[in-house]
Design a protein around this motif. Structure first.
Motif, PDB file in Angstrom:
ATOM      1  N   ASP A   2      13.960 -43.054 -19.987  1.00 22.91           N
ATOM      2  CA  ASP A   2      13.508 -43.998 -18.962  1.00 22.91           C
ATOM      3  C   ASP A   2      12.069 -43.711 -18.557  1.00 22.91           C
ATOM      4  N   GLU A  47       8.774 -46.028 -18.990  1.00 19.28           N
ATOM      5  CA  GLU A  47       7.961 -46.446 -17.847  1.00 19.28           C
ATOM      6  C   GLU A  47       6.490 -46.130 -18.084  1.00 19.28           C
ATOM      7  N   SER A  87       9.862 -46.775 -11.188  1.00 24.23           N
ATOM      8  CA  SER A  87      10.171 -45.395 -11.548  1.00 24.23           C
ATOM      9  C   SER A  87       9.525 -44.457 -10.527  1.00 24.23           C
TER      10      SER A  87
END
Length: 193
Positions: A39, A43, A68
């Motif tokens: 993730d 980002e 994020s």
């Protein structure tokens, strides 16, 4: 304004970027990842791609929105990037941010980021994408693997001794300094002298 969002599935990943001008003109980009991405990597990839796009459009003032918290707190200095990979992404992002005279970073809730999420979902799907409706870019390698090229001006610079040695074989007078320079110079090359 740069809005970023990412989504990862078991077999692929993607991110969505939306640039919005003061007048409301929107540029939408979907990124499809052909490499493994967490993730946080996704980002950073979305943020880096958005910053590159904004720089290409010669934007000078940007507001960045993303969901994020870790990435945005690393950029703001609240969190440290502990892994080598995150440190490289942070350094690349900071390098790109220097191109903008003014920038602001905001963390937003995922609910406020749904359009970018839709672009990320589109990029990560296996469905064919109509290139007329949205620009899709396929990233085959992470942004931190790009070659960084530095140009040396004629002003005093830490790179000048390396350039003098590589081009003209000029060494400092001290034996220790000369040996150190020759040893370190093997990590550099001159392109287009």
């Amino acid at each position: 304004m740069v809005v970023c969002r990412r989504i990862l599935t078991a077999d692929s990943g993607g991110a969505g970027i939306i640039l919005i001008s003061r007048e409301g003109f929107k540029i939408q980009q979907a990124l499809k990842f052909e490499f493994p991405a967490t993730d946080n990597v996704a980002e950073y990839e979305a943020l880096i791609a958005g910053l590159k796009l904004a720089a290409d459009l010669e934007a000078e003032i940007i507001d960045i929105f993303g969901d994020s918290q870790l990435v945005y707190k690393q950029i703001s200095g609240e969190f440290k990037a502990h892994s080598e990979r995150m440190a490289q992404y942070l350094a690349r992002t900071q390098e790109l941010l220097k191109k903008f005279p003014s920038w602001k970073l905001s963390n937003v809730d995922r609910e406020e980021n749904q359009w970018a999420y839709s672009l990320a979902k589109l990029a990560s799907s296996s469905l064919p994408i109509n290139p007329d409706s949205v620009y899709v870019d396929v990233l085959t390698t992470p942004a931190i693997d790009e070659l960084s090229v530095n140009q040396i001006q004629d002003s005093p610079d830490w790179r000048r001794p390396f350039l003098d040695y590589i081009i003209d074989k000029k060494l400092p007078e001290g034996k220790t300094e000369a040996h150190s320079l020759m040893f370190k110079a093997r990590y550099y090359c001159v392109i287009g002298s």
